[in-house]
Design a protein around this motif. Structure first.
Motif, PDB file in Angstrom:
ATOM      1  N   ASP A 280       0.826  -1.214   0.000  1.00 48.84           N
ATOM      2  CA  ASP A 280       0.000   0.000   0.000  1.00 48.84           C
ATOM      3  C   ASP A 280       0.861   1.265   0.000  1.00 48.84           C
ATOM      4  O   ASP A 280       0.488   2.277  -0.614  1.00 48.84           O
ATOM      5  CB  ASP A 280      -0.950   0.011   1.196  1.00 48.84           C
ATOM      6  CG  ASP A 280      -2.170  -0.863   0.971  1.00 48.84           C
ATOM      7  OD1 ASP A 280      -2.389  -1.288  -0.182  1.00 48.84           O
ATOM      8  OD2 ASP A 280      -2.902  -1.128   1.933  1.00 48.84           O
ATOM      9  N   ASP A 281       2.007   1.218   0.681  1.00 49.50           N
ATOM     10  CA  ASP A 281       2.935   2.357   0.617  1.00 49.50           C
ATOM     11  C   ASP A 281       3.388   2.581  -0.834  1.00 49.50           C
ATOM     12  O   ASP A 281       3.454   3.720  -1.305  1.00 49.50           O
ATOM     13  CB  ASP A 281       4.158   2.103   1.500  1.00 49.50           C
ATOM     14  CG  ASP A 281       3.875   2.339   2.982  1.00 49.50           C
ATOM     15  OD1 ASP A 281       2.811   2.910   3.301  1.00 49.50           O
ATOM     16  OD2 ASP A 281       4.717   1.948   3.814  1.00 49.50           O
ATOM     17  N   ALA A 282       3.685   1.474  -1.513  1.00 44.41           N
ATOM     18  CA  ALA A 282       4.070   1.574  -2.924  1.00 44.41           C
ATOM     19  C   ALA A 282       2.910   2.104  -3.758  1.00 44.41           C
ATOM     20  O   ALA A 282       3.096   2.939  -4.659  1.00 44.41           O
ATOM     21  CB  ALA A 282       4.524   0.208  -3.439  1.00 44.41           C
ATOM     22  N   GLY A 283       1.704   1.630  -3.456  1.00 48.10           N
ATOM     23  CA  GLY A 283       0.531   2.091  -4.187  1.00 48.10           C
ATOM     24  C   GLY A 283       0.296   3.576  -4.011  1.00 48.10           C
ATOM     25  O   GLY A 283       0.002   4.293  -4.987  1.00 48.10           O
ATOM     26  N   ARG A 284       0.424   4.072  -2.780  1.00 47.50           N
ATOM     27  CA  ARG A 284       0.250   5.516  -2.559  1.00 47.50           C
ATOM     28  C   ARG A 284       1.329   6.306  -3.296  1.00 47.50           C
ATOM     29  O   ARG A 284       1.067   7.375  -3.844  1.00 47.50           O
ATOM     30  CB  ARG A 284       0.264   5.829  -1.062  1.00 47.50           C
ATOM     31  CG  ARG A 284      -1.105   5.667  -0.392  1.00 47.50           C
ATOM     32  CD  ARG A 284      -1.067   6.087   1.051  1.00 47.50           C
ATOM     33  NE  ARG A 284      -0.350   5.116   1.869  1.00 47.50           N
ATOM     34  CZ  ARG A 284      -0.899   4.028   2.419  1.00 47.50           C
ATOM     35  NH1 ARG A 284      -2.191   3.813   2.230  1.00 47.50           N
ATOM     36  NH2 ARG A 284      -0.185   3.186   3.123  1.00 47.50           N
ATOM     37  N   ARG A 313      -3.480  -3.064  -9.562  1.00 45.02           N
ATOM     38  CA  ARG A 313      -4.741  -3.731  -9.220  1.00 45.02           C
ATOM     39  C   ARG A 313      -4.782  -4.078  -7.733  1.00 45.02           C
ATOM     40  O   ARG A 313      -5.797  -3.871  -7.068  1.00 45.02           O
ATOM     41  CB  ARG A 313      -4.905  -4.984 -10.074  1.00 45.02           C
ATOM     42  CG  ARG A 313      -4.917  -4.690 -11.577  1.00 45.02           C
ATOM     43  CD  ARG A 313      -5.110  -5.978 -12.393  1.00 45.02           C
ATOM     44  NE  ARG A 313      -5.138  -5.702 -13.837  1.00 45.02           N
ATOM     45  CZ  ARG A 313      -4.063  -5.710 -14.612  1.00 45.02           C
ATOM     46  NH1 ARG A 313      -2.873  -5.970 -14.086  1.00 45.02           N
ATOM     47  NH2 ARG A 313      -4.163  -5.454 -15.904  1.00 45.02           N
ATOM     48  N   VAL A 314      -3.684  -4.592  -7.210  1.00 47.52           N
ATOM     49  CA  VAL A 314      -3.653  -5.012  -5.801  1.00 47.52           C
ATOM     50  C   VAL A 314      -3.738  -3.811  -4.866  1.00 47.52           C
ATOM     51  O   VAL A 314      -4.349  -3.877  -3.792  1.00 47.52           O
ATOM     52  CB  VAL A 314      -2.381  -5.840  -5.515  1.00 47.52           C
ATOM     53  CG1 VAL A 314      -2.286  -6.200  -4.031  1.00 47.52           C
ATOM     54  CG2 VAL A 314      -2.370  -7.111  -6.367  1.00 47.52           C
ATOM     55  N   ALA A 315      -3.119  -2.698  -5.273  1.00 45.12           N
ATOM     56  CA  ALA A 315      -3.084  -1.502  -4.413  1.00 45.12           C
ATOM     57  C   ALA A 315      -3.955  -0.393  -4.976  1.00 45.12           C
ATOM     58  O   ALA A 315      -3.661   0.797  -4.798  1.00 45.12           O
ATOM     59  CB  ALA A 315      -1.642  -1.023  -4.268  1.00 45.12           C
ATOM     60  N   ALA A 316      -5.065  -0.752  -5.620  1.00 43.10           N
ATOM     61  CA  ALA A 316      -5.919   0.237  -6.280  1.00 43.10           C
ATOM     62  C   ALA A 316      -6.419   1.314  -5.315  1.00 43.10           C
ATOM     63  O   ALA A 316      -6.421   2.509  -5.643  1.00 43.10           O
ATOM     64  CB  ALA A 316      -7.095  -0.456  -6.960  1.00 43.10           C
ATOM     65  N   THR A 317      -6.835   0.917  -4.127  1.00 44.01           N
ATOM     66  CA  THR A 317      -7.347   1.891  -3.149  1.00 44.01           C
ATOM     67  C   THR A 317      -6.262   2.858  -2.713  1.00 44.01           C
ATOM     68  O   THR A 317      -6.473   4.074  -2.639  1.00 44.01           O
ATOM     69  CB  THR A 317      -7.932   1.171  -1.927  1.00 44.01           C
ATOM     70  OG1 THR A 317      -8.994   0.310  -2.352  1.00 44.01           O
ATOM     71  CG2 THR A 317      -8.455   2.164  -0.910  1.00 44.01           C
ATOM     72  N   ALA A 318      -5.071   2.319  -2.437  1.00 42.50           N
ATOM     73  CA  ALA A 318      -3.956   3.169  -2.023  1.00 42.50           C
ATOM     74  C   ALA A 318      -3.538   4.118  -3.139  1.00 42.50           C
ATOM     75  O   ALA A 318      -3.167   5.268  -2.887  1.00 42.50           O
ATOM     76  CB  ALA A 318      -2.773   2.294  -1.595  1.00 42.50           C
ATOM     77  N   ILE A 319      -3.604   3.649  -4.374  1.00 44.00           N
ATOM     78  CA  ILE A 319      -3.262   4.511  -5.511  1.00 44.00           C
ATOM     79  C   ILE A 319      -4.226   5.693  -5.578  1.00 44.00           C
ATOM     80  O   ILE A 319      -3.813   6.843  -5.777  1.00 44.00           O
ATOM     81  CB  ILE A 319      -3.283   3.699  -6.818  1.00 44.00           C
ATOM     82  CG1 ILE A 319      -2.104   2.724  -6.839  1.00 44.00           C
ATOM     83  CG2 ILE A 319      -3.233   4.622  -8.036  1.00 44.00           C
ATOM     84  CD1 ILE A 319      -2.130   1.753  -7.991  1.00 44.00           C
TER      85      ILE A 319
END
Length: 367
Positions: A280-284, A313-319
């Motif tokens: 999630d850190d990576a996604g943000r 796709r895995v971190a869509a919310t964090a992105i």
């Protein structure tokens, strides 16, 4: 030819309008292309502008074939495409070493293998992660340990085919520009996540390139002030936060066991707290990078690709959270499109460079 290749099939009236040609001029210019088998008349249909019946012009896609190769540190992945970059066949060969002569021999053998399945090959394209100049010379490719390798000439000498060598991100961007999700867009960006972080940009319907295209500058973009360190000593930059090796290193270290990239994402999806936090850190961070691209270049679309694009796709919310963090709430929503991330995309990009070389000649070279 280009107008029909990229946007066709098109009626003669539409082509004349797009290119500001008179009907007699269009007939004169299209005649040799029809006679040479590059263009063909389609079934008669009503012209959308005049209402009169006409026969649209289209390219004969299978009249020419091209080979595109993605070169990694361990193997060469190749495809054969038609004139519209539709993949006809694929193959791969391992590299016995990284000596330029050995690699060129492998590339030539791969070209021979792929050529056997089509009537003839018009040109070959090679894409790799590194800095390439206008003479098809690899100026620098750290993953191969190369500097000043005339790969284009070496491949041409071995195959007797026109060969073009290009940075793989430039090639992928051109493939999306001519035949992919960027076709018809005046401005768009390509952002890739993989062994490194890559960025391509098209503005005013032309790719933006320069002497530093292939250096990987976007990888140094700061995203997290107290994040992990990249090999170049930058803390919390895109390379340190988003690249596949960085994510694998962080998750493996926290869980105290070696993991693959997909295993890290699997753990995050399954709810493992440590993996979820790192992913999630990576996604943000990816969201913040997307927001920066949107804020600075105002693209009509941002295309996410690369072999590590599953992160999107895995971190869509964090992105989404990362985009909102750096995006003015009054601004329009960004059109973010996720590509397949298949290795074929990179090969197809290299094939498009060969297509451009065939269609445009020396005008296709960027410097």
């Amino acid at each position: 030819m280009l107008e029909v290749l990229i946007h066709g099939p098109l009626s003669r009236t539409e082509i004349a309008r797009r290119l500001d040609l008179s009907q007699p001029s269009l007939s004169r210019l299209s005649a040799p292309l029809l006679e040479g088998g590059l263009l063909v008349e389609g079934e008669e249909r009503s012209d959308g502008r005049t209402g009169r019946p006409s026969r649209p012009l289209d390219v004969v896609a299978d009249s020419r074939h091209f080979i595109g190769v993605k070169l990694t540190g361990d193997e060469a992945l190749g495809v054969v495409t038609d004139l519209r970059a539709n993949v006809v066949a694929s193959a791969a060969r391992s590299l016995p070493g990284r000596d330029p002569e050995q690699v060129a021999d492998v590339l030539a053998a791969l070209v021979l293998e792929l050529s056997a399945g089509v009537p003839a090959v018009a040109a070959v394209g090679v894409g790799l992660g590194g800095l390439v100049n206008g003479q098809n010379e690899v100026v620098r490719a750290p993953f191969l340990g190369w500097a000043r390798v005339p790969l284009g000439r070496m491949l041409r000498d071995r195959t007797d085919l026109p060969a073009v060598v290009e940075n793989d991100l430039v090639a992928l961007t051109e493939a999306e520009h001519w035949f992919g999700a960027g076709r018809g867009l005046e401005r768009f960006a390509v952002l890739t996540v993989g062994a490194a972080v890559g960025y391509g940009l098209v503005i005013h319907d032309r790719i933006v390139v320069g002497e530093d295209s292939g250096v990987g500058l976007v990888g140094h973009w700061p995203l997290q002030p107290f994040g992990p360190m990249c090999p170049e000593g930058h803390q919390g930059c895109a390379q340190a936060l988003l690249a596949m090796p960085s994510i694998v290193k962080s998750v493996s270290m926290v869980l105290d066991r070696p993991l693959t990239y997909d295993a890290c994402l699997d753990l995050a999806e399954a709810g493992d707290p440590a993996a979820r936090r790192i992913v999630d850190d990576a996604g943000r961070g990816l969201g913040r990078l997307i927001a920066a691209i949107g804020n600075l270049t105002v693209p009509q679309a941002i295309l996410l690709g690369g072999e590590g694009v599953r992160l999107a796709r895995v971190a869509a919310t964090a992105i989404s959270q990362g985009i909102q963090q750096d995006r003015d709430p009054r601004a329009n929503a960004l059109d973010v499109q996720v590509l397949d991330g298949d290795a074929t995309e990179w090969c197809r990009g290299a094939a498009v460079m060969a297509i451009q070389r065939y269609v445009l000649g020396d005008q296709s070279r960027r410097r």
